[in-house]
Design a protein around this motif. Structure first.
Motif, PDB file in Angstrom:
ATOM      1  N   ALA A  77       1.244  10.558  -3.930  1.00  0.00           N
ATOM      2  CA  ALA A  77       0.973   9.132  -3.737  1.00  0.00           C
ATOM      3  C   ALA A  77       2.164   8.431  -3.085  1.00  0.00           C
ATOM      4  O   ALA A  77       1.991   7.595  -2.185  1.00  0.00           O
ATOM      5  CB  ALA A  77       0.633   8.476  -5.072  1.00  0.00           C
ATOM      6  N   THR A  78       3.365   8.764  -3.517  1.00  0.00           N
ATOM      7  CA  THR A  78       4.562   8.156  -2.924  1.00  0.00           C
ATOM      8  C   THR A  78       4.702   8.561  -1.460  1.00  0.00           C
ATOM      9  O   THR A  78       5.058   7.739  -0.609  1.00  0.00           O
ATOM     10  CB  THR A  78       5.818   8.563  -3.716  1.00  0.00           C
ATOM     11  OG1 THR A  78       5.654   8.136  -5.067  1.00  0.00           O
ATOM     12  CG2 THR A  78       7.070   7.943  -3.141  1.00  0.00           C
ATOM     13  N   GLN A  79       4.400   9.814  -1.161  1.00  0.00           N
ATOM     14  CA  GLN A  79       4.459  10.266   0.230  1.00  0.00           C
ATOM     15  C   GLN A  79       3.456   9.476   1.080  1.00  0.00           C
ATOM     16  O   GLN A  79       3.789   9.053   2.199  1.00  0.00           O
ATOM     17  CB  GLN A  79       4.151  11.758   0.312  1.00  0.00           C
ATOM     18  CG  GLN A  79       4.205  12.304   1.723  1.00  0.00           C
ATOM     19  CD  GLN A  79       3.843  13.765   1.791  1.00  0.00           C
ATOM     20  OE1 GLN A  79       3.332  14.345   0.839  1.00  0.00           O
ATOM     21  NE2 GLN A  79       4.112  14.377   2.925  1.00  0.00           N
ATOM     22  N   ALA A  80       2.272   9.245   0.553  1.00  0.00           N
ATOM     23  CA  ALA A  80       1.272   8.476   1.291  1.00  0.00           C
ATOM     24  C   ALA A  80       1.757   7.049   1.531  1.00  0.00           C
ATOM     25  O   ALA A  80       1.586   6.498   2.624  1.00  0.00           O
ATOM     26  CB  ALA A  80      -0.056   8.462   0.528  1.00  0.00           C
ATOM     27  N   ASP A 142      -2.104   6.063  -8.693  1.00  0.00           N
ATOM     28  CA  ASP A 142      -1.971   7.056  -7.629  1.00  0.00           C
ATOM     29  C   ASP A 142      -3.041   6.871  -6.554  1.00  0.00           C
ATOM     30  O   ASP A 142      -2.762   6.978  -5.359  1.00  0.00           O
ATOM     31  CB  ASP A 142      -2.035   8.469  -8.212  1.00  0.00           C
ATOM     32  CG  ASP A 142      -0.839   8.787  -9.071  1.00  0.00           C
ATOM     33  OD1 ASP A 142       0.184   8.078  -8.971  1.00  0.00           O
ATOM     34  OD2 ASP A 142      -0.908   9.749  -9.862  1.00  0.00           O
ATOM     35  N   VAL A 143      -4.280   6.588  -6.968  1.00  0.00           N
ATOM     36  CA  VAL A 143      -5.363   6.387  -6.001  1.00  0.00           C
ATOM     37  C   VAL A 143      -5.073   5.163  -5.128  1.00  0.00           C
ATOM     38  O   VAL A 143      -5.227   5.209  -3.899  1.00  0.00           O
ATOM     39  CB  VAL A 143      -6.722   6.249  -6.728  1.00  0.00           C
ATOM     40  CG1 VAL A 143      -7.804   5.744  -5.796  1.00  0.00           C
ATOM     41  CG2 VAL A 143      -7.123   7.582  -7.335  1.00  0.00           C
ATOM     42  N   LEU A 144      -4.635   4.076  -5.742  1.00  0.00           N
ATOM     43  CA  LEU A 144      -4.297   2.873  -4.959  1.00  0.00           C
ATOM     44  C   LEU A 144      -3.165   3.158  -3.980  1.00  0.00           C
ATOM     45  O   LEU A 144      -3.185   2.690  -2.836  1.00  0.00           O
ATOM     46  CB  LEU A 144      -3.919   1.721  -5.889  1.00  0.00           C
ATOM     47  CG  LEU A 144      -5.069   1.080  -6.659  1.00  0.00           C
ATOM     48  CD1 LEU A 144      -4.539   0.159  -7.745  1.00  0.00           C
ATOM     49  CD2 LEU A 144      -5.998   0.347  -5.710  1.00  0.00           C
ATOM     50  N   SER A 145      -2.194   3.933  -4.416  1.00  0.00           N
ATOM     51  CA  SER A 145      -1.067   4.272  -3.538  1.00  0.00           C
ATOM     52  C   SER A 145      -1.523   5.116  -2.366  1.00  0.00           C
ATOM     53  O   SER A 145      -1.058   4.931  -1.240  1.00  0.00           O
ATOM     54  CB  SER A 145       0.014   5.007  -4.337  1.00  0.00           C
ATOM     55  OG  SER A 145       0.515   4.178  -5.349  1.00  0.00           O
ATOM     56  N   ARG A 151      -5.262   2.235   4.796  1.00  0.00           N
ATOM     57  CA  ARG A 151      -5.289   0.803   5.119  1.00  0.00           C
ATOM     58  C   ARG A 151      -3.876   0.233   5.055  1.00  0.00           C
ATOM     59  O   ARG A 151      -3.544  -0.541   4.175  1.00  0.00           O
ATOM     60  CB  ARG A 151      -6.193   0.051   4.146  1.00  0.00           C
ATOM     61  CG  ARG A 151      -7.638   0.498   4.096  1.00  0.00           C
ATOM     62  CD  ARG A 151      -8.345   0.424   5.441  1.00  0.00           C
ATOM     63  NE  ARG A 151      -8.431  -0.901   5.980  1.00  0.00           N
ATOM     64  CZ  ARG A 151      -9.528  -1.612   6.078  1.00  0.00           C
ATOM     65  NH1 ARG A 151     -10.661  -1.117   5.679  1.00  0.00           N
ATOM     66  NH2 ARG A 151      -9.489  -2.816   6.597  1.00  0.00           N
ATOM     67  N   PRO A 152      -3.009   0.602   6.004  1.00  0.00           N
ATOM     68  CA  PRO A 152      -1.626   0.128   5.962  1.00  0.00           C
ATOM     69  C   PRO A 152      -1.490  -1.389   6.079  1.00  0.00           C
ATOM     70  O   PRO A 152      -0.495  -1.960   5.644  1.00  0.00           O
ATOM     71  CB  PRO A 152      -0.943   0.848   7.126  1.00  0.00           C
ATOM     72  CG  PRO A 152      -2.015   1.410   7.955  1.00  0.00           C
ATOM     73  CD  PRO A 152      -3.247   1.499   7.129  1.00  0.00           C
ATOM     74  N   LEU A 158      -2.130  -3.246  -2.021  1.00  0.00           N
ATOM     75  CA  LEU A 158      -2.466  -1.978  -2.671  1.00  0.00           C
ATOM     76  C   LEU A 158      -1.275  -1.370  -3.396  1.00  0.00           C
ATOM     77  O   LEU A 158      -1.401  -0.874  -4.522  1.00  0.00           O
ATOM     78  CB  LEU A 158      -3.023  -0.992  -1.637  1.00  0.00           C
ATOM     79  CG  LEU A 158      -4.383  -1.340  -1.045  1.00  0.00           C
ATOM     80  CD1 LEU A 158      -4.721  -0.398   0.093  1.00  0.00           C
ATOM     81  CD2 LEU A 158      -5.459  -1.320  -2.116  1.00  0.00           C
ATOM     82  N   SER A 159      -0.115  -1.406  -2.764  1.00  0.00           N
ATOM     83  CA  SER A 159       1.056  -0.788  -3.401  1.00  0.00           C
ATOM     84  C   SER A 159       1.538  -1.604  -4.600  1.00  0.00           C
ATOM     85  O   SER A 159       2.031  -1.051  -5.577  1.00  0.00           O
ATOM     86  CB  SER A 159       2.183  -0.588  -2.389  1.00  0.00           C
ATOM     87  OG  SER A 159       2.637  -1.830  -1.898  1.00  0.00           O
ATOM     88  N   THR A 160       1.380  -2.930  -4.552  1.00  0.00           N
ATOM     89  CA  THR A 160       1.753  -3.761  -5.700  1.00  0.00           C
ATOM     90  C   THR A 160       0.829  -3.481  -6.873  1.00  0.00           C
ATOM     91  O   THR A 160       1.280  -3.326  -8.013  1.00  0.00           O
ATOM     92  CB  THR A 160       1.706  -5.260  -5.329  1.00  0.00           C
ATOM     93  OG1 THR A 160       2.658  -5.494  -4.292  1.00  0.00           O
ATOM     94  CG2 THR A 160       2.038  -6.134  -6.518  1.00  0.00           C
ATOM     95  N   LEU A 161      -0.477  -3.403  -6.598  1.00  0.00           N
ATOM     96  CA  LEU A 161      -1.420  -3.061  -7.670  1.00  0.00           C
ATOM     97  C   LEU A 161      -1.136  -1.656  -8.207  1.00  0.00           C
ATOM     98  O   LEU A 161      -1.163  -1.425  -9.417  1.00  0.00           O
ATOM     99  CB  LEU A 161      -2.861  -3.154  -7.169  1.00  0.00           C
ATOM    100  CG  LEU A 161      -3.393  -4.560  -6.945  1.00  0.00           C
ATOM    101  CD1 LEU A 161      -4.769  -4.522  -6.281  1.00  0.00           C
ATOM    102  CD2 LEU A 161      -3.463  -5.307  -8.272  1.00  0.00           C
ATOM    103  N   GLY A 162      -0.856  -0.721  -7.303  1.00  0.00           N
ATOM    104  CA  GLY A 162      -0.519   0.638  -7.733  1.00  0.00           C
ATOM    105  C   GLY A 162       0.740   0.656  -8.577  1.00  0.00           C
ATOM    106  O   GLY A 162       0.806   1.335  -9.608  1.00  0.00           O
TER     107      GLY A 162
END
Length: 194
Positions: A77-80, A142-145, A151-152, A158-162
């Motif tokens: 997830a972090t790599q994504a 992880d899914v949100l990340s 969807r960059p 998304l990353s804040t929610l993740g």
């Protein structure tokens, strides 16, 4: 009967069979036993199995597998997210990536603090339920990340929610940990069981 081949195995003499059918010398067996004893001393409570309930080892095995797969999932997830924010791209602006990363962590931490403030007195009442919900929150994080890669343009949202789900998960899991492990301690040895 003629034409049939019979395979007869010959018992080994003097040494026990090791990995791959090779013979294992006595020092090999002693080394393996010493390694097992060291692992027991490091990873299991003193006086195991008398000091814990019978289901302790099964629980530890399951938790170890859950932790392993959670860490693998978190790395992917972090790599994504790093790819979504543009790390590695020639046209990416490093300052923009750093700013977005700091914002997502800060906002995620604030959301986790708000959650903990609302729920903090309930963790002891039903630790198994909150521990399970913590594991689910971790997977949602992880899914949100990973979605940030597709969807960059929604990276910050998304990353804040993740990040918030990941921090809520970690907070809830830590808050329930002692209560869950307390059920396995038989000899007032909670510190050793943890």
């Amino acid at each position: 009967q003629a034409g049939r081949l019979r395979v007869v195995s010959e018992p080994s003499k003097g040494a026990s069979a090791g990995l791959g059918g090779q013979r294992c010398r006595p020092w090999c067996t002693a080394s393996f036993q010493a390694l097992v004893m060291l692992a027991r001393k490091v990873f299991l409570p003193i006086d195991y199995p008398q000091s814990v309930t019978p289901n302790y080892l099964a629980f530890v095995r399951a938790m170890s597998m859950q932790m392993l797969f959670s860490h693998i999932s978190r790395v992917l997830a972090t790599q994504a997210m790093l790819l979504a924010v543009g790390v590695g791209a020639k046209e990416a602006l490093p300052m923009a990536a750093v700013t977005a990363w700091v914002l997502k962590d800060g906002l995620g931490q604030l959301m986790a603090i708000a959650f903990g403030t609302l729920i903090n007195t309930r963790f002891d009442s039903d630790p198994k339920r909150f521990r399970f919900q913590a594991a689910m929150a971790s997977k949602i994080a992880d899914v949100l990340s990973v979605f940030t890669l597709g969807r960059p343009e929604y990276f910050l949202l998304l990353s804040t929610l993740g990040s918030a789900f990941a921090r809520v998960s970690a907070s809830a899991a830590q808050s329930c940990r002692a209560k869950v492990y307390e059920t396995f301690a038989c000899q007032e040895n909670l510190g050793d069981v943890l």
